[in-house]
Design a protein around this motif. Structure first.
Motif, PDB file in Angstrom:
ATOM      1  N   LYS A   7       0.935  -1.241  -0.068  1.00  9.22           N
ATOM      2  CA  LYS A   7      -0.224  -0.083   0.043  1.00  9.22           C
ATOM      3  C   LYS A   7       0.770   1.315  -0.130  1.00  9.22           C
ATOM      4  CE  LYS A   7      -3.801   2.293   2.130  1.00  9.22           C
ATOM      5  NZ  LYS A   7      -4.849   2.122   3.005  1.00  9.22           N
ATOM      6  N   ALA A   8       2.041   1.420   0.687  1.00  9.67           N
ATOM      7  CA  ALA A   8       3.023   2.324   0.942  1.00  9.67           C
ATOM      8  C   ALA A   8       3.481   2.560  -0.528  1.00  9.67           C
ATOM      9  CB  ALA A   8       3.831   2.315   1.905  1.00  9.67           C
ATOM     10  N   ARG A   9       3.987   1.539  -1.151  1.00  7.75           N
ATOM     11  CA  ARG A   9       4.610   1.694  -2.450  1.00  7.75           C
ATOM     12  C   ARG A   9       3.469   2.189  -3.515  1.00  7.75           C
ATOM     13  NH1 ARG A   9       6.446  -3.489  -1.149  1.00  7.75           N
ATOM     14  NH2 ARG A   9       5.117  -4.279  -2.656  1.00  7.75           N
ATOM     15  N   THR A  10       2.474   1.791  -3.390  1.00  7.35           N
ATOM     16  CA  THR A  10       1.560   2.465  -4.387  1.00  7.35           C
ATOM     17  C   THR A  10       1.271   3.353  -4.132  1.00  7.35           C
ATOM     18  OG1 THR A  10       0.341   0.121  -4.411  1.00  7.35           O
ATOM     19  CG2 THR A  10      -0.485   1.885  -5.215  1.00  7.35           C
ATOM     20  N   ARG A  11       0.908   4.250  -2.858  1.00  6.42           N
ATOM     21  CA  ARG A  11       0.798   5.612  -2.713  1.00  6.42           C
ATOM     22  C   ARG A  11       1.868   6.213  -3.048  1.00  6.42           C
ATOM     23  NH1 ARG A  11       1.183   9.758   1.232  1.00  6.42           N
ATOM     24  NH2 ARG A  11      -0.796  10.735   1.720  1.00  6.42           N
ATOM     25  N   GLN A  12       3.085   5.718  -2.869  1.00  6.09           N
ATOM     26  CA  GLN A  12       4.251   6.474  -3.367  1.00  6.09           C
ATOM     27  C   GLN A  12       4.332   6.616  -4.919  1.00  6.09           C
ATOM     28  OE1 GLN A  12       6.597   8.164  -1.150  1.00  6.09           O
ATOM     29  NE2 GLN A  12       6.960   9.063  -2.958  1.00  6.09           N
ATOM     30  N   ARG A  13       3.915   5.611  -5.618  1.00  5.67           N
ATOM     31  CA  ARG A  13       3.863   5.619  -7.069  1.00  5.67           C
ATOM     32  C   ARG A  13       2.898   6.625  -7.581  1.00  5.67           C
ATOM     33  NH1 ARG A  13       2.221   0.431 -10.561  1.00  5.67           N
ATOM     34  NH2 ARG A  13       1.297   0.002  -8.585  1.00  5.67           N
ATOM     35  N   ILE A  14       1.626   6.803  -6.860  1.00  7.55           N
ATOM     36  CA  ILE A  14       0.992   8.075  -7.140  1.00  7.55           C
ATOM     37  C   ILE A  14       1.304   9.151  -6.837  1.00  7.55           C
ATOM     38  CG2 ILE A  14      -1.495   8.940  -6.654  1.00  7.55           C
ATOM     39  CD1 ILE A  14      -2.372   5.895  -5.456  1.00  7.55           C
ATOM     40  N   LEU A  15       2.020   9.453  -5.752  1.00  4.96           N
ATOM     41  CA  LEU A  15       2.680  10.601  -5.623  1.00  4.96           C
ATOM     42  C   LEU A  15       3.708  11.354  -6.484  1.00  4.96           C
ATOM     43  CD1 LEU A  15       2.937  10.538  -1.585  1.00  4.96           C
ATOM     44  CD2 LEU A  15       1.392  12.112  -2.812  1.00  4.96           C
ATOM     45  N   ASP A  16       4.716  10.211  -6.873  1.00  6.30           N
ATOM     46  CA  ASP A  16       5.731  10.247  -7.865  1.00  6.30           C
ATOM     47  C   ASP A  16       4.967  10.799  -9.153  1.00  6.30           C
ATOM     48  OD1 ASP A  16       7.475   9.696  -5.875  1.00  6.30           O
ATOM     49  OD2 ASP A  16       7.785   7.709  -6.643  1.00  6.30           O
ATOM     50  N   GLU A  17       4.050  10.157  -9.638  1.00  4.55           N
ATOM     51  CA  GLU A  17       3.304  10.478 -11.268  1.00  4.55           C
ATOM     52  C   GLU A  17       2.621  11.809 -10.740  1.00  4.55           C
ATOM     53  OE1 GLU A  17       3.692   9.251 -14.027  1.00  4.55           O
ATOM     54  OE2 GLU A  17       5.006   7.570 -13.170  1.00  4.55           O
ATOM     55  N   ALA A  18       2.017  12.061  -9.667  1.00  2.60           N
ATOM     56  CA  ALA A  18       1.309  13.391  -9.634  1.00  2.60           C
ATOM     57  C   ALA A  18       2.317  14.478  -9.386  1.00  2.60           C
ATOM     58  CB  ALA A  18       0.459  13.247  -8.102  1.00  2.60           C
ATOM     59  N   ALA A  19       3.342  14.321  -8.870  1.00  3.21           N
ATOM     60  CA  ALA A  19       4.498  15.505  -8.968  1.00  3.21           C
ATOM     61  C   ALA A  19       4.932  15.736  -9.945  1.00  3.21           C
ATOM     62  CB  ALA A  19       5.441  14.703  -7.708  1.00  3.21           C
ATOM     63  N   VAL A  20       5.053  14.873 -10.804  1.00  2.38           N
ATOM     64  CA  VAL A  20       5.527  15.208 -12.254  1.00  2.38           C
ATOM     65  C   VAL A  20       4.554  15.901 -13.175  1.00  2.38           C
ATOM     66  CG1 VAL A  20       6.316  14.351 -14.494  1.00  2.38           C
ATOM     67  CG2 VAL A  20       7.377  13.225 -12.498  1.00  2.38           C
ATOM     68  N   VAL A  21       3.265  15.447 -12.990  1.00  7.14           N
ATOM     69  CA  VAL A  21       2.173  16.174 -13.631  1.00  7.14           C
ATOM     70  C   VAL A  21       2.013  17.590 -13.309  1.00  7.14           C
ATOM     71  CG1 VAL A  21      -0.388  16.172 -13.917  1.00  7.14           C
ATOM     72  CG2 VAL A  21       0.912  14.042 -14.511  1.00  7.14           C
ATOM     73  N   MET A  22       1.956  17.858 -11.860  1.00  7.99           N
ATOM     74  CA  MET A  22       1.850  19.022 -11.202  1.00  7.99           C
ATOM     75  C   MET A  22       2.893  20.087 -11.613  1.00  7.99           C
ATOM     76  SD  MET A  22      -0.087  18.788  -7.315  1.00  7.99           S
ATOM     77  CE  MET A  22       0.619  20.304  -6.832  1.00  7.99           C
ATOM     78  N   ARG A  23       4.302  19.530 -11.602  1.00  2.16           N
ATOM     79  CA  ARG A  23       5.190  20.437 -11.977  1.00  2.16           C
ATOM     80  C   ARG A  23       5.172  20.800 -13.344  1.00  2.16           C
ATOM     81  NH1 ARG A  23       8.727  16.868  -8.844  1.00  2.16           N
ATOM     82  NH2 ARG A  23       9.561  17.964  -6.901  1.00  2.16           N
ATOM     83  N   GLU A  24       4.759  19.899 -14.293  1.00  4.36           N
ATOM     84  CA  GLU A  24       4.704  20.106 -15.728  1.00  4.36           C
ATOM     85  C   GLU A  24       3.637  20.994 -16.175  1.00  4.36           C
ATOM     86  OE1 GLU A  24       5.351  16.505 -17.584  1.00  4.36           O
ATOM     87  OE2 GLU A  24       7.518  16.385 -17.257  1.00  4.36           O
ATOM     88  N   HIS A  25       2.111  20.520 -15.454  1.00  2.00           N
ATOM     89  CA  HIS A  25       0.949  21.156 -15.771  1.00  2.00           C
ATOM     90  C   HIS A  25       0.063  21.551 -14.803  1.00  2.00           C
ATOM     91  CE1 HIS A  25       1.749  18.799 -19.492  1.00  2.00           C
ATOM     92  NE2 HIS A  25       1.889  17.715 -18.726  1.00  2.00           N
ATOM     93  N   GLY A  26       0.462  21.933 -13.676  1.00  4.56           N
ATOM     94  CA  GLY A  26      -0.121  22.646 -12.462  1.00  4.56           C
ATOM     95  C   GLY A  26      -1.072  21.628 -12.067  1.00  4.56           C
TER      96      GLY A  26
END
Length: 195
Positions: A7-26
């Motif tokens: 569960k922690a690894r899955t949550r981290q994967r979501i955070l990692d992807e979301a961080a890239v998207v937010m940095r690139e697209h807000g």
């Protein structure tokens, strides 16, 4: 190092992807369904990790600042305050930082959106921004700068603004010129002209 749960690894994967998207697209670039698909997960699984999209945005803001601190850790651990501050300025106001928003500091990527986000997200962003500002002020205090706290505010504002403006420039030469001018001005205010 302790193994993370699934569960922690899955949550981290979501955070990692979301961080890239937010940095690139807000923050508006984060749609739950598209984000989960990007992470290779089902849409329904999102709520096992986050209570809401707003909770995700807050978690991602914290994650991005932590990532940024880790990227700059080698520089921030330098003992010589002049070298530390000079390298921070050079790295922050670099063409690489301008050209890699998906892995850069969250401030230039998100500052224009913060006023439109819920109070909790703005408060978190402000706290993390203040921590960065304090690291700049600490180096200036160590250099016995007479206006360390005030200059730290000014330096941070210029660096964030310069990166945001450089990213808005369609011409890389213009962006390079803008960043170089800002580096010189910031170093001068910091008393680092010869560094």
């Amino acid at each position: 190092m302790e193994q993370l749960s699934h569960k922690a690894r899955t949550r981290q994967r979501i955070l990692d992807e979301a961080a890239v998207v937010m940095r690139e697209h807000g923050t508006e670039g984060i749609g739950v369904a598209a984000l989960m698909k990007r992470a290779g997960l089902t849409h329904g699984g999102f709520y096992a990790h986050f209570a809401s999209r707003e909770a995700l945005v807050e978690a991602v803001i914290a994650e991005m600042f932590a990532d940024s601190a880790a990227r700059f850790a080698a520089i921030t651990s330098l003992k010589d305050p002049a070298e530390r501050l000079s390298q921070l300025i050079d790295n922050y106001l670099s063409l690489h930082h301008r050209n890699a928003p998906g892995e850069g500091c969250p401030m230039p990527a998100l500052v224009s959106e913060m006023a439109h986000l819920p109070l909790e997200a703005r408060t978190l962003f402000s706290q993390r921004r203040n921590a960065v500002q304090q690291r700049l002020a600490q180096a200036l205090h160590e250099l016995h700068h007479p206006q360390a706290d005030e200059v730290a505010i000014s330096i941070l504002a210029e660096m964030v603004g310069a990166v945001a403006l450089a990213r808005a420039c369609p011409d890389e030469d213009e962006a390079r010129t803008l960043l170089a001018a800002s580096r010189r001005a910031v170093k001068q205010r910091a008393g680092l002209e010869g560094v």
